[in-house]
Design a protein around this motif. Structure first.
Motif, PDB file in Angstrom:
ATOM      1  N   PRO A 173      91.582 119.941  17.015  1.00 50.60           N
ATOM      2  CA  PRO A 173      90.363 120.756  17.086  1.00 50.60           C
ATOM      3  C   PRO A 173      89.150 119.983  16.577  1.00 50.60           C
ATOM      4  CG  PRO A 173      92.173 122.002  16.103  1.00 50.60           C
ATOM      5  CD  PRO A 173      92.648 120.581  16.233  1.00 50.60           C
ATOM      6  N   GLY A 174      88.109 119.919  17.391  1.00 44.90           N
ATOM      7  CA  GLY A 174      86.910 119.171  17.002  1.00 44.90           C
ATOM      8  C   GLY A 174      86.989 117.693  17.347  1.00 44.90           C
ATOM      9  N   PHE A 175      88.144 117.245  17.905  1.00 46.58           N
ATOM     10  CA  PHE A 175      88.324 115.837  18.269  1.00 46.58           C
ATOM     11  C   PHE A 175      88.111 114.933  17.042  1.00 46.58           C
ATOM     12  CE2 PHE A 175      86.248 118.215  21.813  1.00 46.58           C
ATOM     13  CZ  PHE A 175      87.437 118.621  22.400  1.00 46.58           C
TER      14      PHE A 175
ATOM     15  N   ASN B  85      83.408 115.084  15.783  1.00 48.66           N
ATOM     16  CA  ASN B  85      82.968 116.381  15.277  1.00 48.66           C
ATOM     17  C   ASN B  85      83.684 116.795  13.997  1.00 48.66           C
ATOM     18  OD1 ASN B  85      80.807 117.230  16.747  1.00 48.66           O
ATOM     19  ND2 ASN B  85      81.996 118.371  18.269  1.00 48.66           N
ATOM     20  N   ARG B  86      84.926 116.358  13.833  1.00 55.52           N
ATOM     21  CA  ARG B  86      85.614 116.673  12.572  1.00 55.52           C
ATOM     22  C   ARG B  86      84.889 115.998  11.420  1.00 55.52           C
ATOM     23  NH1 ARG B  86      90.781 119.094  13.164  1.00 55.52           N
ATOM     24  NH2 ARG B  86      90.933 119.184  10.919  1.00 55.52           N
TER      25      ARG B  86
ATOM     26  N   GLU C 243      81.418 117.555  11.060  1.00 57.75           N
ATOM     27  CA  GLU C 243      81.488 118.933  10.572  1.00 57.75           C
ATOM     28  C   GLU C 243      81.788 118.976   9.070  1.00 57.75           C
ATOM     29  OE1 GLU C 243      80.844 121.536  12.531  1.00 57.75           O
ATOM     30  OE2 GLU C 243      81.591 123.253  11.382  1.00 57.75           O
TER      31      GLU C 243
ATOM     32  N   TRP D 149      78.497 118.291   7.506  1.00 57.53           N
ATOM     33  CA  TRP D 149      77.617 119.433   7.742  1.00 57.53           C
ATOM     34  C   TRP D 149      77.967 120.606   6.823  1.00 57.53           C
ATOM     35  CZ3 TRP D 149      73.472 121.807   9.319  1.00 57.53           C
ATOM     36  CH2 TRP D 149      73.488 123.064   9.949  1.00 57.53           C
ATOM     37  N   ARG D 150      79.271 120.882   6.672  1.00 57.80           N
ATOM     38  CA  ARG D 150      79.665 122.001   5.795  1.00 57.80           C
ATOM     39  C   ARG D 150      79.345 121.699   4.342  1.00 57.80           C
ATOM     40  NH1 ARG D 150      85.281 124.494   8.505  1.00 57.80           N
ATOM     41  NH2 ARG D 150      84.392 124.618  10.595  1.00 57.80           N
TER      42      ARG D 150
ATOM     43  N   HIS E  16      76.901 123.927   1.983  1.00 56.94           N
ATOM     44  CA  HIS E  16      77.277 124.383   0.637  1.00 56.94           C
ATOM     45  C   HIS E  16      76.197 123.962  -0.375  1.00 56.94           C
ATOM     46  CE1 HIS E  16      81.287 126.124   0.974  1.00 56.94           C
ATOM     47  NE2 HIS E  16      81.708 125.121   1.727  1.00 56.94           N
TER      48      HIS E  16
ATOM     49  N   SER F  39      81.218 128.534  15.016  1.00 61.23           N
ATOM     50  CA  SER F  39      82.091 127.362  14.970  1.00 61.23           C
ATOM     51  C   SER F  39      82.320 126.919  13.531  1.00 61.23           C
ATOM     52  CB  SER F  39      81.529 126.211  15.814  1.00 61.23           C
ATOM     53  OG  SER F  39      80.475 125.570  15.137  1.00 61.23           O
ATOM     54  N   LEU F  40      81.505 127.445  12.592  1.00 57.58           N
ATOM     55  CA  LEU F  40      81.760 127.183  11.172  1.00 57.58           C
ATOM     56  C   LEU F  40      83.139 127.697  10.777  1.00 57.58           C
ATOM     57  CD1 LEU F  40      78.475 127.988   9.221  1.00 57.58           C
ATOM     58  CD2 LEU F  40      79.700 125.830   9.271  1.00 57.58           C
ATOM     59  N   LEU F  41      83.623 128.690  11.529  1.00 60.42           N
ATOM     60  CA  LEU F  41      84.936 129.254  11.215  1.00 60.42           C
ATOM     61  C   LEU F  41      86.047 128.526  11.962  1.00 60.42           C
ATOM     62  CD1 LEU F  41      83.840 132.999  11.294  1.00 60.42           C
ATOM     63  CD2 LEU F  41      84.007 131.476   9.329  1.00 60.42           C
ATOM     64  N   SER F  42      85.679 127.608  12.867  1.00 60.24           N
ATOM     65  CA  SER F  42      86.682 126.858  13.618  1.00 60.24           C
ATOM     66  C   SER F  42      87.340 125.818  12.718  1.00 60.24           C
ATOM     67  CB  SER F  42      86.036 126.120  14.786  1.00 60.24           C
ATOM     68  OG  SER F  42      85.311 126.994  15.592  1.00 60.24           O
ATOM     69  N   PRO F  43      88.580 125.465  13.021  1.00 60.94           N
ATOM     70  CA  PRO F  43      89.277 124.457  12.199  1.00 60.94           C
ATOM     71  C   PRO F  43      88.859 123.047  12.582  1.00 60.94           C
ATOM     72  CG  PRO F  43      90.728 125.232  13.937  1.00 60.94           C
ATOM     73  CD  PRO F  43      89.424 125.984  14.099  1.00 60.94           C
ATOM     74  N   TRP F  44      87.544 122.764  12.522  1.00 61.36           N
ATOM     75  CA  TRP F  44      87.037 121.448  12.927  1.00 61.36           C
ATOM     76  C   TRP F  44      87.076 120.447  11.801  1.00 61.36           C
ATOM     77  CZ3 TRP F  44      82.102 121.897  16.429  1.00 61.36           C
ATOM     78  CH2 TRP F  44      82.469 122.473  17.644  1.00 61.36           C
TER      79      TRP F  44
ATOM     80  N   ASP G 179      86.534 124.193   3.996  1.00 57.06           N
ATOM     81  CA  ASP G 179      86.117 125.561   4.272  1.00 57.06           C
ATOM     82  C   ASP G 179      84.598 125.645   4.360  1.00 57.06           C
ATOM     83  OD1 ASP G 179      88.648 126.573   4.359  1.00 57.06           O
ATOM     84  OD2 ASP G 179      88.707 127.119   2.241  1.00 57.06           O
ATOM     85  N   ALA G 180      84.132 126.534   5.238  1.00 52.07           N
ATOM     86  CA  ALA G 180      82.691 126.689   5.430  1.00 52.07           C
ATOM     87  C   ALA G 180      82.116 127.660   4.410  1.00 52.07           C
ATOM     88  CB  ALA G 180      82.422 127.191   6.832  1.00 52.07           C
TER      89      ALA G 180
END
Lengths: 313, 313
Positions: A189-191, A194-195, A198, A201-202, A206, B258-263, B267-268
């Protein structure tokens, strides 16, 4: 009629003409392909032509293929005519799984079965999306980065029902078309990119949520710091050079304990001997015989070129 | 004797002469300062002179200050003579908290009390490190990025006992010395850039540990993808442009789920109305009135310049 060889593709269908789909249209046109686009949205054609126009100066500056022209774009009135006689289909619809499943099923129903149908999805696996297709074996993910007309990366990965030859064909096609391709051997998921993006980004969100940094501080922390290095050497090679002459081995042994520091909200993996040796071996393979001194000189050369290119040196 | 103004600093002491300390020495020399270094390690002087020599061509290419020369480096036989008559001390010892506490205490004991003593630590807070100092009010963190002679970013932050005027003085000094300074108003483990970098690094290590990507795929995913954007526009502004004309508002509303996606394994945060509006407002402030079209044009211009600078366009 068999599938043409990747280098023989001449006509491309782009389904969906938003920021990503429109970016693909501009890229393919600049590389000399004939493009037929279809998008069900209102004003789709005028928005798309505006997007191609906006991208064209940049593409011209880099250099156009022989015969490349915005005039090679046709906007079709419906999906069936958009895929008529096409060599390749790139779908770039909004990120909505039900929509993607339905749309890929619709594309599949009207497109000659040997033609490869590829999706720009930024996170869904093709296994989830190909379920309404009668010919799922020719469906594949080819995930670009914004703007697709300038960022080289394309991540290619198939789904459970995808023919491995289709994955290979797609990677070859995008390489031939001038892209930097990562071919993944499994769905994640997210390849890859993007992982990584992401996670950053997260952590950034925060930090804003907790008042630890402002939006501007986060952007400056990257553009004035690691972002400058990452344009030329990725995070692994960057750390290979952070350990001095000892390279990644020294880095992991010296900074390994900082994996346990609360430097991010993301828990660290256990630094097992296996992980340690995989990372060290990967860096050595990537270095291809270049010494730490060679890599440092390359890094510095690239950094100066980047700083100059951005008017910051 | 009072503390000199930030622009009046002439003599700098660098304590520790490894990759970071040596990088600082090269940077300060190139900017015309007289530098005295001290490092207790074996062969410290020859390693340091090798490092300065290796960095000098890059620094010369960017442009040296009047009178800048490697000859303005003196290597002191002990700490007390290294700080004698200095205007500023930059400590770059290995990342070991006990060592840092002891060393800062030692520096503090032999340095005139008005002189600012700064640490290159990549993660400790000054509150933890200043505990053995009789004059903790003049101790501060100034965290650089490797290589310090080319990467502009310096993160400046004080500890509990640090005088806020010392934080301000240090930020002004580094700005005067040509650095891009982020002044933090609170201590956060890892500061800003390392938190973001570390989140990405840990996700990358998890991916290698699980066979989801190779070291080389991770590096290419960044250098061919988001790494190219991040040299000119940070992660926030990058996403501001991913939402088309709707900017960050559209981006958060459209990709928020997509913040909730498992990317990523991280955790978001909850996308509260407050966080949403802080991020949107931050992007608007950073854009300083430039439209999405303006920012897209700037991004494309920078991307082309970077690709060219790296010989990839």
């Amino acid at each position: 009629m068999g599938r043409v060889a990747p280098a023989q593709v001449r006509r491309i269908t782009c389904v969906g003409a938003g920021v990503i789909g429109g970016g693909w249209v501009a890229y393919f046109l600049a590389h000399g392909y004939a493009v037929t686009a279809w998008d069900p949205g209102p004003d789709a054609e005028s928005r798309l032509r505006h997007l191609v126009e906006a991208a064209w100066p940049a593409l011209s500056e880099i250099g156009l293929a022989d015969g490349a022209s915005p005039d090679n774009l046709a906007v079709a009135p419906d999906l069936a005519s958009a895929v008529d006689g096409t060599d390749f289909v790139q779908e770039s619809a909004p990120e909505d799984l039900d929509l993607k499943i339905r749309l890929l099923g619709d594309i599949d129903a009207v497109t000659a079965p040997e033609i490869v149908v590829s999706s720009s999805t930024s996170g869904y696996g093709m296994s989830e999306m190909q379920v309404a297709c009668a010919h799922p074996e020719r469906t594949v993910v080819a995930h670009p980065f914004n703007p697709p007309y300038l960022i080289p990366l394309v991540e290619v990965v198939g789904g459970k029902a995808t023919d491995p030859e289709v994955v290979e064909w797609t990677s070859e096609f995008f390489e031939h078309a001038g892209k930097a391709v990562i071919t993944m051997d499994r769905e994640v998921p997210g390849f890859v990119a993007n992982r990584l993006q992401e996670a950053l980004w997260r952590e950034a969100l925060h930090m804003v949520a907790h008042g630890e940094a402002t939006v501007e501080q986060i952007d400056r922390a990257i553009t004035e710091g690691p972002g400058l290095r990452w344009a030329s050497q990725g995070p692994m090679l960057t750390f290979h050079l952070a350990g001095g002459q000892g390279g990644m081995t020294h880095m992991l042994d010296h900074f390994g304990p900082s994996l346990l520091s609360p430097w991010t909200r993301l828990d660290a993996p256990e630094l097992t001997p296996r992980l340690r040796s995989d990372v060290v071996a990967g860096c050595e393979a990537e270095a291809q015989g270049r010494s730490i001194d060679d890599l440092v000189a390359e890094r510095d050369h690239s950094l100066i070129a980047i700083l100059r290119a951005l008017g910051r040196a």
